[in-house]
Design an enzyme around this catalytic site. Structure first.
Site: not given
Ligand code: CAA
Length: 261
Positions: A67, A112, A115
């Site tokens: 998400a 998400g 999911e």
């Molecule tokens: N939401 C918004 N933006 C996101 C995102 C997310 N879930 N995941 C990645 N991005 C964005 C980053 O902020 C980044 O944006 P910028 O270039 O503007 O900085 C871009 O995508 C690229 O991401 P990274 O630079 O972080 O890429 P990476 O290769 O270093 O890492 C990753 C990849 C391990 C997937 C890392 O991006 C990450 O950990 N993302 C979040 C994963 C996460 O926590 N997901 C769960 C969200 S909560 C949820 O989903 C709740 C629910 O059940 C409803």
């Protein structure tokens, strides 16, 4: 409907592909994207000639990285609940689609994203796929069905281990625990998904839809009632042209040509 965050295409007759298309944010699911996924599922569902749907993510890095954390950061409790309900609605539309759905997971499949993939009928994983429910890292629970669908797929103990540690799982392990059905090399992922969709499209369309309905409705029933349901759908097949064609073709030693009637 015109979509901004997803691409819905009919790649071959009856075979749809839905691509979550926000690659700069690793296809993170914001409200608009959730609504479009739900609407696209309804659009495919309204086509009686639909045979299968493949769901994937744009780019070569992520299926969906979760998400949208940018959108969630400033949400209040009430807004968070509404956001969760929005995702639940969209994913349920997908889950209840009458035709089989395949999640072709091409990279990060987190939160998400996982999911979303679990709302499809099964997951085909690229060897670069990474699965996980990392919500606890952000101080929240999953909100789009992860606590429920993961436990149903892999069992309570495995689900709780993943949900409480936020540990990521690579493709091979995802298959081992029953989260994904198969791993394929990344460059063959879409070909494999399409080949499976084509196989399904060549079967009796009414039977395929009824199989999905029976499995889906039956899994929340007691066995007696679920078996009654199976007898009902089995009987219904006997009123179709597809049944006459399928059995006739077998006995005449030729390939069946189904019409879905
Ligand atoms: N939401 C918004 N933006 C996101 C995102 C997310 N879930 N995941 C990645 N991005 C964005 C980053 O902020 C980044 O944006 P910028 O270039 O503007 O900085 C871009 O995508 C690229 O991401 P990274 O630079 O972080 O890429 P990476 O290769 O270093 O890492 C990753 C990849 C391990 C997937 C890392 O991006 C990450 O950990 N993302 C979040 C994963 C996460 O926590 N997901 C769960 C969200 S909560 C949820 O989903 C709740 C629910 O059940 C409803």
């Amino acid at each position: 409907m015109a979509y901004q965050n997803v691409i819905l295409e009919q790649v071959e007759p009856g075979i749809y592909r839905l691509t979550v298309n926000r690659p700069k944010a690793l296809n993170a699911l914001n409200s608009a994207t959730l609504d479009e996924i739900g609407a696209a599922a309804l659009e495919v569902g309204a086509d009686p000639a639909a045979r299968a749907l493949i769901l994937t993510g744009a780019g070569d890095k992520a299926f969906v990285a979760g998400a949208d954390i940018v959108e969630m950061r400033d949400m209040t409790g009430v807004e968070g609940r509404a956001f969760s309900q929005r995702g639940m609605r969209a994913f349920r539309n997908l889950e209840l689609l009458g035709v089989p759905t395949i999640a072709a997971v091409n990279g990060y499949c987190l939160g998400g994203g996982c999911e979303l993939a679990m709302s499809c009928d099964w997951i085909l994983a690229s060897d670069r796929a990474v699965f996980g429910q990392p919500e606890v890292n952000l101080g929240v629970t999953p909100g789009f069905g992860g606590t429920q669908r993961l436990a149903r797929l892999v069992g309570r103990a495995r689900a709780l281990e993943l949900l409480t540690t936020g540990r990521n799982v690579k493709a091979e392990e995802a298959v081992r625990i029953g989260l994904a059905v198969r791993v394929v090399p990344a460059d063959q992922l879409m070909d494999e998904a399409l080949a499976t969709a084509r196989t399904i499209a060549a079967k009796g369309p009414v039977a395929v839809r009824l199989v999905k309905e029976a499995v889906q409705r039956g899994q929340d029933m007691d066995l007696d009632n679920a078996c009654v349901l199976e007898s009902e759908v089995f009987g219904l097949c006997f009123s179709t042209e597809d049944k006459a064609e399928g059995m006739g073709a077998f006995l005449e030693k030729r390939k069946a040509q189904f019409t879905g009637r």
